[in-house]
Write a protein that holds these residues in place. Structure first.
Motif, PDB file in Angstrom:
ATOM      1  N   LEU C 356       9.156  27.698  56.663  1.00  0.00           N
ATOM      2  CA  LEU C 356      10.330  28.096  55.897  1.00  0.00           C
ATOM      3  C   LEU C 356      10.634  27.091  54.790  1.00  0.00           C
ATOM      4  O   LEU C 356      11.021  27.480  53.684  1.00  0.00           O
ATOM      5  N   ALA C 357      10.437  25.832  55.079  1.00  0.00           N
ATOM      6  CA  ALA C 357      10.699  24.814  54.048  1.00  0.00           C
ATOM      7  C   ALA C 357       9.776  25.014  52.855  1.00  0.00           C
ATOM      8  O   ALA C 357      10.184  24.867  51.704  1.00  0.00           O
ATOM      9  N   SER C 360      10.758  28.164  50.989  1.00  0.00           N
ATOM     10  CA  SER C 360      12.013  27.902  50.294  1.00  0.00           C
ATOM     11  C   SER C 360      11.782  27.079  49.032  1.00  0.00           C
ATOM     12  O   SER C 360      12.364  27.353  47.974  1.00  0.00           O
ATOM     13  N   GLU C 363      10.241  29.221  46.430  1.00  0.00           N
ATOM     14  CA  GLU C 363      11.238  30.166  45.914  1.00  0.00           C
ATOM     15  C   GLU C 363      12.167  29.491  44.886  1.00  0.00           C
ATOM     16  O   GLU C 363      12.365  30.010  43.781  1.00  0.00           O
ATOM     17  N   ASP C 375      16.872  37.388  45.074  1.00  0.00           N
ATOM     18  CA  ASP C 375      17.307  36.100  45.631  1.00  0.00           C
ATOM     19  C   ASP C 375      17.106  36.069  47.150  1.00  0.00           C
ATOM     20  O   ASP C 375      17.548  36.969  47.867  1.00  0.00           O
ATOM     21  N   GLY C 376      16.404  35.062  47.612  1.00  0.00           N
ATOM     22  CA  GLY C 376      16.244  34.910  49.064  1.00  0.00           C
ATOM     23  C   GLY C 376      15.163  35.772  49.665  1.00  0.00           C
ATOM     24  O   GLY C 376      14.954  35.759  50.889  1.00  0.00           O
ATOM     25  N   VAL C 379      12.147  33.823  51.949  1.00  0.00           N
ATOM     26  CA  VAL C 379      12.469  33.343  53.302  1.00  0.00           C
ATOM     27  C   VAL C 379      12.901  34.515  54.188  1.00  0.00           C
ATOM     28  O   VAL C 379      12.635  34.519  55.391  1.00  0.00           O
ATOM     29  N   LYS C 380      13.558  35.490  53.603  1.00  0.00           N
ATOM     30  CA  LYS C 380      13.958  36.639  54.424  1.00  0.00           C
ATOM     31  C   LYS C 380      12.728  37.343  54.991  1.00  0.00           C
ATOM     32  O   LYS C 380      12.680  37.689  56.171  1.00  0.00           O
ATOM     33  N   GLN C 383      11.284  35.356  57.724  1.00  0.00           N
ATOM     34  CA  GLN C 383      12.118  35.394  58.929  1.00  0.00           C
ATOM     35  C   GLN C 383      11.946  36.728  59.667  1.00  0.00           C
ATOM     36  O   GLN C 383      11.966  36.774  60.899  1.00  0.00           O
ATOM     37  N   MET C 384      11.771  37.814  58.915  1.00  0.00           N
ATOM     38  CA  MET C 384      11.583  39.112  59.576  1.00  0.00           C
ATOM     39  C   MET C 384      10.287  39.102  60.399  1.00  0.00           C
ATOM     40  O   MET C 384      10.236  39.682  61.478  1.00  0.00           O
TER      41      MET C 384
END
Lengths: 395, 395, 395, 395
Positions: C356-357, C360, C363, C375-376, C379-380, C383-384
């Protein structure tokens, strides 16, 4: 008691805590600016430690044998004549290795405990047509030390490339590569250079690099081929990243730290300290009545000792007892007399504490084995050397 | 040379690499299962090292003075009578501390280099009404060692609580807390217990805990109050997390490791090793003609030596030279004779190497200072002790 | 902020603290009982990680290229026919290396981002007389993954020795050497095996060892010659010391620790974690509108990603910004498209935090570079994947 | 996976590798020149971090409670009036502690999740005769943050000494001790200051030191008495050795390193990073539908979050699952609602990776527990904060 024993074998040795700390640091990218700088520093400092300002340093993941291989395979083409001057086990290995690459090897073996006389070497060189000679500075199997300056001079006189196997000597015994005209001085990290095993190191003269550049045939060993690694070493020294294989990042960081420690001590001070400790060992061994392989002081290494067991004492017994007393020594290595002698490494970070502790452990163990001599004679003799010739220990 | 000098002061000492490695590990939660177990282990092992199976151990972030304070402030109420038996600097401190908490202090000061005679202590105890006596096992300022067994017996005879300041002795000098009937044995981590400074440690007898429970007034020192910490120690020993203040996680992990090393050696072997090394130091100092503060062997500590400078040698000169030779010693601490003597710590992981290196450095430095004595006498004398009484060094 | 940046290149990677701690421990003798046991453990565990219970493991100081060299130089004699199957930079290197040892090389190059079709390989093998084929499991330059099982089966069908360059795959991608009939699986320490650079590793099948034993000519490379190292590996695995060159003690200790961590996780769990993290990266890159070199999921590596820069974003700019955001990525390596793509290593200890880091940081950096997307979204999307396919992180 | 879990509790926290490395270095003498310099550096840097150039710093072996005790016991004499302003568990502890030293305590307790209104504090101060007020910057039990600047101003207006319990705030939340007129700002090492537990830290204003100097009665707590420690702190800051108790050498070396890292980042950058990460946490928690104890953003800490469990999710279940996903969080601490909420520490070295990994683990765990919300909402919300307000991560 210290829970860890004192490691007094001829490599790996006791390493400085700061070197181990550098080794265990989180690994950085092999192309990160901080690593490029560290690699460059290590290369530059090698040239100082080797006294070879215009030499080409190489730092490779591998053992000391890789260093021997790299020098041999790059400088030899099939049919080249090589003179191998041997004072023990490792001269034989070099001959074996060179034969693999097609060299025609002439092998000069010294008497046990002695060096090959210079005139015998010169006689051989006179016969001519040699491209290369190799010699072992300190043979780890016998503790015999040759005089590289004289042999280097001979090699130059007869225009023969010279390769010094300095595995058991670099950063412990005096070497002035460039002044003495030696073409390759190679070593491994785990000896007097003071870094855990895993790096093969060497500095090559301009003359030898030029001979390599004019080869007519490809280097037989792909991994060792300087063509792969020379651009990498040049790039890192110039501050640029480059890639052929991933360098051993952590070991290189540890090497940088150890070279810093070496140069902070000063090369002359370092040579003097090795001389002093070696003398303390020699005097202590003599005081306890032990004889050593090297036939006299002039051919005795500063980096290790090779005493014979005294009568009535066997190696299995003595080394096990010394181990019980907290010190690890090495047995014999030379096949023909393996059971008759043992070896004490005293190089790198060797200091007063290591020296006295080792002699003390040998002394106690000999006593326990029933060997009779004056109580305390060993440490007293060592201390008298230290009293007369103290050195400055520095942080 | 080793780039780091040998630290031979009476605390902090040379610590085992494994203890330092435990200290530097990533910190875990103070309520994580692994830490609860480590804390519990440390508490349990303390009772073994102290020979106090039914005692209550405490592990606190703080110095040795906090341990003295905690014992004093929890066991004393305003107006209680305390006998302080002093052999140097730290007896005075205990008196000072106890006065703060309202104790009526009687102070028995030994002659320099000697202990307070037992009959003098008994005479004082006979006068009666003492609640507590304190005594210093080894006074770090004088290297004088008292006999805790006899004093413990006296305290029991007169039904007085006894507090042994074991800062310079626990895990170095023999102590059998429960058998000898001593109510509190306290120490600090950085001495013979072998952990970098930052922990105050003690084990308290059931009897003393019961006296505390029956206090009529609150403990004057909030931080030291056992009421805050007892439930925490009990919970961790029972395998449950608990919170009053965050324990010094890394130091506790290091303590666990050091106690493991201590118990792996064995308490009797450890006491014998300390005796042996102390004797080697004593004989070496004698052989070099140096006198020490303790008036005889019976009152000499196994954990440190306190020799006087010989004539013509000043402290500033000698300690600086010894430092140059790679060993760090401590100057005098007792104000009235501060410039007349120095101190050598030899406890914890002390071994043959440390002992000989230290004696050797003193010997060289004395010679350089112009002090005349037989060449090599110090290390020889030490070696004769080692030859006669070897111990087994274990990994 | 963490003062150290996250190293997300395809080797060296982020190493476990326990591995680094093992690396930095005081070096023991290469013939000490504890080291013999550690070396033996490492050899035995390699066979488990490689799924090659009857294979012969080798642990050598050197780089991944040494591993390639050792397999090539020992198995090839002058004139042998070799099929090199290439999906990028490292296929070419293998061809280059084999030519040095006199092989007659046929080179099958995949289309960019794709693998060489199996039938094309089979057509070539049918032409017969191949002694050996080599293939790269995951080419570090393209993130393209081939299917070793099918190629191994083909090699067996046509009785050709197979060498898998698993430098970027072993311990990250599924490999079952013995079941799949692959003769050599080689790697380097600094990739998914999780040890700082400096070790070349491989396991060799009995069949390949037998072919080597029947060589008619000596191995051209002295250092790589299995004749030197096989007795050493056998001795250490049998619990005996042996010497040819000093093993890289500290790296071997670190390897032992890393293999323990790998096996404690379990090979299937480890493969699944790599798959999951790779999927998170793929979905995140897709969600941000980035295309990758591998043409579909079936040929995409689990150990690294190789996305193209989106329009308007240059490499110099993006990688420098990502670096500012605390993550280190690698640029392109394939000469012809070097400036068009970058590489993200996600192997070894790769976890949720790293994944994730990294996404991110990419991004934020793309946004700052002016590239427009939801936006986002990155990571979204990651995460899914994690929500749907969680794995268990274990201490 | 990383074999070690991410420690996201409100202390101990994740420490920088360089700090742990400093902690594990060989211990030097507490009077060695290098340690004197390090101790002095730490004291000087504390004044910079505290923004208190003319304050008197103290570094003590002990916990945060020792820091509270030291400030309380030195500044209070029996009968002094103290106003304790409380926002949770630690306000109560301060009252308890001050009562022990004979203070007459007035206790102002905030509503849960809120601060005590300034006018209520002022009303109380008007009643006069207060010598001291204490307040908790961030209460670790509730994540409520008060505004020290306003309270400091009130204290000055009414000429009352002010003690800020900054255990959960110093080096994470903005504090400008001298400008804001606060007399004591105290903390413990294991929170945002970034050093493993074991040090109590504080800076004391000249005004408060003068009040202490004019005490009429001795300080009730011997160990805490500034009279013992002030000369030591002054000596070390002046570059001279001094002795009262042996300082926690290794922890002080680690503190020096951590303060260097803090100042290299810059205080404003550090405060901004904490704000950013806290906002990312708040937005993520909100996006997943979780409520927190602090009633609004103005009273929300930057150093930790304290969300309530959503309906249907129990603490035992959620925290165990999050632990399985590799992240360690803390349960509730406030006795009356202990089972209703949990705590996330995000201070010190907190970065993008830690933040996203923690949110991701909470998100997966909530999903697994059956709690329904938009897939990926948590990490997406956090990322949107990061996209909008990126910070520069520096080596």
């Amino acid at each position: 008691m210290k829970s860890r024993k004192l490691l007094m074998i001829p490599g790996p040795i006791e390493f400085e805590p700061e070197v181990l700390s550098a080794l265990g640091k989180p690994t950085t990218s092999h192309v990160a600016p901080n690593f490029i700088q560290s690699f460059g520093n290590a290369l530059r400092m090698m040239k100082e430690v080797w006294f070879a300002p215009s030499g080409q340093p190489f730092i490779m993941a591998g053992t000391g044998t890789l260093a021997m291989d790299m020098a041999g395979s790059n400088l030899i083409e099939r049919g080249d004549k090589v003179l191998v001057i041997s004072t023990g086990y490792f001269g034989l290995r070099y001959a074996d290795l060179l034969l693999r690459y097609g060299a025609e090897v002439t092998f000069l073996q010294a008497e046990l405990g002695d060096v090959v006389p210079l005139d015998m070497i010169e006689d051989e060189l006179k016969k001519g047509a040699y491209k290369l000679l190799t010699f072992t500075h300190v043979d780890t199997s016998t503790a015999v030390m040759v005089d590289p300056k004289s042999i280097g001079a001979l090699a130059q006189k007869y225009n023969v490339l010279s390769v010094l196997d300095g595995v058991c000597s670099v950063a412990g015994e005096e070497i002035r590569q460039e002044e003495w005209g030696i073409d390759v001085v190679l070593t491994a990290s785990q000896k007097a250079i003071g870094v855990p095993p895993g790096l093969a190191l060497m500095v090559v003269s301009e003359k030898a690099m030029n001979v390599w550049k004019k080869r007519k045939t490809p280097v037989a060993n792909y991994y060792s081929d300087w063509a792969n690694w020379l651009p990498i070493m040049q790039a890192y020294e110039a501050g640029n990243p480059s890639y052929f294989g991933t360098p051993a990042v952590n070991l290189v960081m540890a090497l940088e730290k150890s070279l810093e420690i070496i140069l902070a001590e000063g090369m002359d001070a370092r040579f003097a300290r090795h001389q002093l400790m070696a003398k303390a060992f020699r005097e202590a061994l003599k005081a306890m009545g032990l004889k050593s392989i090297p036939i006299n002081e002039a051919v005795s290494a500063a980096t290790l000792s090779a005493p014979y067991y005294p009568k009535g004492i066997t190696g299995g017994q003595l080394l096990a007892q010394v181990n019980n007393e907290g010190v690890i020594l090495a047995g014999g290595l030379l096949p023909e007399i393996k059971g008759d002698y043992f070896r004490i490494g005293h190089m790198g970070s060797i200091n007063r504490a290591d020296t006295l502790a080792t002699i003390s452990a040998i002394e106690v163990s000999l006593k326990k084995g029933g060997y009779v001599f004056e109580d305390g004679a060993g440490v007293k003799a060592a201390q008298m050397v230290l009293n007369a010739n103290s050195y400055i220990e520095k942080r």
